[in-house]
Design a protein around this motif. Structure first.
Motif, PDB file in Angstrom:
ATOM      1  N   THR A 281     -29.463  31.338  10.938  1.00 28.12           N
ATOM      2  CA  THR A 281     -28.050  31.124  10.608  1.00 28.12           C
ATOM      3  C   THR A 281     -27.150  31.646  11.725  1.00 28.12           C
ATOM      4  N   SER A 282     -27.729  31.875  12.882  1.00 19.10           N
ATOM      5  CA  SER A 282     -26.931  32.470  13.956  1.00 19.10           C
ATOM      6  C   SER A 282     -26.100  31.400  14.672  1.00 19.10           C
ATOM      7  N   GLY A 283     -25.102  31.856  15.374  1.00 17.75           N
ATOM      8  CA  GLY A 283     -24.325  30.955  16.218  1.00 17.75           C
ATOM      9  C   GLY A 283     -23.326  30.117  15.454  1.00 17.75           C
ATOM     10  N   SER A 284     -22.730  29.166  16.177  1.00 22.02           N
ATOM     11  CA  SER A 284     -21.703  28.329  15.572  1.00 22.02           C
ATOM     12  C   SER A 284     -21.904  26.877  15.988  1.00 22.02           C
ATOM     13  N   VAL A 285     -21.180  25.982  15.318  1.00 17.13           N
ATOM     14  CA  VAL A 285     -21.291  24.546  15.611  1.00 17.13           C
ATOM     15  C   VAL A 285     -19.882  23.974  15.720  1.00 17.13           C
ATOM     16  N   GLN A 286     -19.803  22.781  16.307  1.00 20.20           N
ATOM     17  CA  GLN A 286     -18.522  22.071  16.382  1.00 20.20           C
ATOM     18  C   GLN A 286     -18.436  21.125  15.190  1.00 20.20           C
ATOM     19  N   VAL A 287     -17.395  21.269  14.393  1.00 15.92           N
ATOM     20  CA  VAL A 287     -17.217  20.382  13.243  1.00 15.92           C
ATOM     21  C   VAL A 287     -15.952  19.552  13.474  1.00 15.92           C
ATOM     22  N   THR A 288     -16.144  18.221  13.559  1.00 12.09           N
ATOM     23  CA  THR A 288     -15.008  17.314  13.762  1.00 12.09           C
ATOM     24  C   THR A 288     -14.535  16.790  12.421  1.00 12.09           C
ATOM     25  N   LEU A 289     -13.252  16.925  12.159  1.00  9.11           N
ATOM     26  CA  LEU A 289     -12.668  16.401  10.924  1.00  9.11           C
ATOM     27  C   LEU A 289     -12.086  15.033  11.257  1.00  9.11           C
ATOM     28  N   ALA A 290     -12.765  13.973  10.759  1.00 11.40           N
ATOM     29  CA  ALA A 290     -12.458  12.619  11.222  1.00 11.40           C
ATOM     30  C   ALA A 290     -11.025  12.195  10.891  1.00 11.40           C
ATOM     31  N   ALA A 291     -10.513  12.589   9.714  1.00 11.83           N
ATOM     32  CA  ALA A 291      -9.188  12.115   9.305  1.00 11.83           C
ATOM     33  C   ALA A 291      -8.088  12.688  10.204  1.00 11.83           C
ATOM     34  N   SER A 292      -8.231  13.955  10.572  1.00 12.09           N
ATOM     35  CA  SER A 292      -7.170  14.588  11.369  1.00 12.09           C
ATOM     36  C   SER A 292      -7.554  14.708  12.840  1.00 12.09           C
ATOM     37  N   ARG A 294      -9.296  16.848  14.160  1.00 11.06           N
ATOM     38  CA  ARG A 294      -9.368  18.241  14.611  1.00 11.06           C
ATOM     39  C   ARG A 294     -10.824  18.600  14.873  1.00 11.06           C
ATOM     40  N   VAL A 295     -11.049  19.420  15.861  1.00 10.13           N
ATOM     41  CA  VAL A 295     -12.403  19.904  16.127  1.00 10.13           C
ATOM     42  C   VAL A 295     -12.383  21.430  15.953  1.00 10.13           C
ATOM     43  N   LEU A 296     -13.244  21.919  15.072  1.00 10.99           N
ATOM     44  CA  LEU A 296     -13.274  23.349  14.778  1.00 10.99           C
ATOM     45  C   LEU A 296     -14.613  23.932  15.192  1.00 10.99           C
ATOM     46  N   THR A 297     -14.605  25.172  15.574  1.00  7.52           N
ATOM     47  CA  THR A 297     -15.858  25.885  15.820  1.00  7.52           C
ATOM     48  C   THR A 297     -16.111  26.761  14.601  1.00  7.52           C
ATOM     49  N   LEU A 298     -17.178  26.427  13.868  1.00  2.59           N
ATOM     50  CA  LEU A 298     -17.434  27.130  12.610  1.00  2.59           C
ATOM     51  C   LEU A 298     -18.791  27.824  12.654  1.00  2.59           C
ATOM     52  N   PRO A 299     -18.912  28.977  12.011  1.00  8.11           N
ATOM     53  CA  PRO A 299     -20.208  29.681  11.996  1.00  8.11           C
ATOM     54  C   PRO A 299     -21.216  28.938  11.117  1.00  8.11           C
ATOM     55  N   ARG A 300     -22.504  29.065  11.480  1.00  8.41           N
ATOM     56  CA  ARG A 300     -23.550  28.436  10.663  1.00  8.41           C
ATOM     57  C   ARG A 300     -23.972  29.330   9.500  1.00  8.41           C
ATOM     58  N   SER A 301     -23.391  30.549   9.462  1.00 11.96           N
ATOM     59  CA  SER A 301     -23.896  31.540   8.508  1.00 11.96           C
ATOM     60  C   SER A 301     -23.289  31.421   7.118  1.00 11.96           C
ATOM     61  N   LEU A 304     -19.916  25.511   4.233  1.00 10.11           N
ATOM     62  CA  LEU A 304     -18.834  24.793   4.917  1.00 10.11           C
ATOM     63  C   LEU A 304     -17.495  25.074   4.250  1.00 10.11           C
ATOM     64  N   LEU A 305     -17.502  25.222   2.926  1.00  7.42           N
ATOM     65  CA  LEU A 305     -16.244  25.506   2.222  1.00  7.42           C
ATOM     66  C   LEU A 305     -15.664  26.836   2.710  1.00  7.42           C
ATOM     67  N   GLU A 306     -16.488  27.877   2.745  1.00  9.98           N
ATOM     68  CA  GLU A 306     -16.000  29.188   3.183  1.00  9.98           C
ATOM     69  C   GLU A 306     -15.561  29.140   4.652  1.00  9.98           C
ATOM     70  N   ALA A 307     -16.340  28.436   5.468  1.00 14.17           N
ATOM     71  CA  ALA A 307     -16.019  28.385   6.898  1.00 14.17           C
ATOM     72  C   ALA A 307     -14.701  27.643   7.122  1.00 14.17           C
ATOM     73  N   LEU A 308     -14.480  26.543   6.394  1.00 11.34           N
ATOM     74  CA  LEU A 308     -13.226  25.794   6.549  1.00 11.34           C
ATOM     75  C   LEU A 308     -12.042  26.614   6.041  1.00 11.34           C
ATOM     76  N   ASP A 362     -23.911  20.267  15.072  1.00 17.33           N
ATOM     77  CA  ASP A 362     -22.546  19.749  15.111  1.00 17.33           C
ATOM     78  C   ASP A 362     -22.397  18.665  14.046  1.00 17.33           C
ATOM     79  N   LEU A 363     -21.210  18.561  13.459  1.00 19.23           N
ATOM     80  CA  LEU A 363     -20.996  17.623  12.341  1.00 19.23           C
ATOM     81  C   LEU A 363     -19.716  16.825  12.534  1.00 19.23           C
ATOM     82  N   VAL A 364     -19.693  15.635  11.919  1.00 18.56           N
ATOM     83  CA  VAL A 364     -18.429  14.909  11.740  1.00 18.56           C
ATOM     84  C   VAL A 364     -18.262  14.696  10.245  1.00 18.56           C
ATOM     85  N   LEU A 365     -17.152  15.202   9.709  1.00 19.18           N
ATOM     86  CA  LEU A 365     -16.903  15.109   8.270  1.00 19.18           C
ATOM     87  C   LEU A 365     -15.691  14.230   7.993  1.00 19.18           C
TER      88      LEU A 365
END
Ligand code: FES
Length: 367
Positions: A281-292, A294-301, A304-308, A362-365
């Protein structure tokens, strides 16, 4: 008849609701407001009464609006309020569902919990809260052919109390043993009422299990759930249908001890499962929010709800435990891991629930 445009309806609903919020007498006004704009109160509930339930819990009696769909014992509802300018929602399992449509929720103060602190300390009689439709699968077994065993820890008592009350109202048509755990005696809720049921109904038996206090009453015991304790208090477990509710660790132990012995086993955990030690669960990933875009760097630990939320977003959510589906969202690419099962999901286009999913790449949501 011409249908009123949706935006006009929404405007009218907002205006009437605002007036209803500030004027008195609230019950009468809500009555007429609902007739002016039918259904406007379906998603709201008024606080009719509040009373202390234990050292760190209160019970609120709520009157949901007329259009609300109702609830069965054991199910949950999402309750929300505006706190410091933001809407905060959590799910609660009503502890009583009355014939007149009123429900009771018992709220235990959670360390750092904004809504639980508000409901325990600040919400006034007469205030309006948000209420969502009922959800959840753990309800009373349809078959009445076998005695029941309820195992409850902490707030896990709430759905089981609702079911116990429903059975008590019918004169306890099936034999029921309730074992309820708390650290200290003053954290237990419903003690007098449960003792009254045990005194008045031969088919009902309750044991209050304490993990941080000594037992002083005949119906009290000490110690965490284990095989010896279950064998002592429920020697006929193989004849029972078992329902367990509590934190995830408690439910895991209950399942391990009871599921293979009992006639049937059902459970619900109100905390997310512990993340297995062998999952990175270490490190972080890039999460792209398709509607807006926006690209966020979120922890993998964390989920997704808590990280957002930690990143300042407010995704829709209800139960935060994978039951209500409010946080469902589309994933366009990337890998995720399910918090309950540990399963990796690589399918490019799929739906996920933010509260029980962590990013594995990395994800696109679709957000
Ligand atoms: S918030 Fe209920 S399923 Fe995620």
């Amino acid at each position: 008849m011409t249908a009123r445009p949706r935006s006009a309806r929404r405007l009218a609903r907002g205006l009437v609701r605002r007036v209803a919020d500030v004027m008195a007498p609230p019950q009468a006004l809500a009555f007429w407001a609902d007739r002016l704009v039918p259904g406007m109160d379906a998603g709201r509930a008024r606080v009719l009464e509040r009373r202390r339930a234990s050292a760190d819990a209160v019970t609120l009696v709520l009157q949901p609006g007329r259009g609300w769909g109702g609830c069965r014992p054991g199910r949950h509802v999402s309750i929300g309020a505006e706190i410091e300018g933001r809407r905060v929602r959590r799910s609660y399992s009503p502890t009583a569902i009355r014939a007149d449509g009123r429900i009771e929720i018992t709220v235990k103060r959670v360390a750092g919990g904004k809504l639980s602190a508000f409901l325990c300390d600040d919400v006034a009689v007469g205030a309006w809260l948000d209420i969502g439709p009922a959800f959840g699968e753990m309800t009373l077994p349809a078959q009445r052919d076998a005695p029941l065993l309820f195992l409850a820890a902490g707030s896990g008592i709430t759905p089981l109390m609702s079911m116990t009350r429903a059975l008590a109202e019918r004169g306890m048509p099936v034999r029921l043993t309730l074992l309820v755990w708390a650290r200290r005696r003053d954290e237990l809720c419903f003690v007098d009422e449960l003792r009254g049921f045990a005194r008045d109904m031969p088919g009902f038996d309750v044991r209050f299990m304490l993990t941080g206090d000594t037992a002083t009453e005949d119906d009290e015991g000490i110690g965490r759930i284990d095989a010896a304790l279950l064998a002592k208090h429920v020697p006929d477990i193989e004849t029972r249908r078992v329902l367990a509710c509590g934190p995830n660790d408690f439910v895991d132990v209950a399942r391990r001890l009871a599921a293979s012995q009992a006639l049937a086993f059902d459970s619900e955990a109100f905390t997310p499962p512990r993340i297995a030690d062998d999952i990175d669960t270490s490190g972080s990933v890039q999460v792209t929010l398709a509607a807006s875009q926006r690209v966020l760097t979120l922890p993998r630990s964390s989920s997704l709800l808590e990280a957002l939320e930690a990143a300042g977003l407010a995704p829709a959510h209800g139960c935060r435990m994978g039951i209500c589906n409010t946080c469902a969202c589309g994933k366009r690419s990337g890998s995720t891991r399910h918090l309950h099962t540990g399963a990796l999901e690589h399918e490019p286009v799929t739906a996920l629930r933010l509260c029980v999913t962590r990013a594995a790449s990395d994800l696109v949501l679709d957000l």
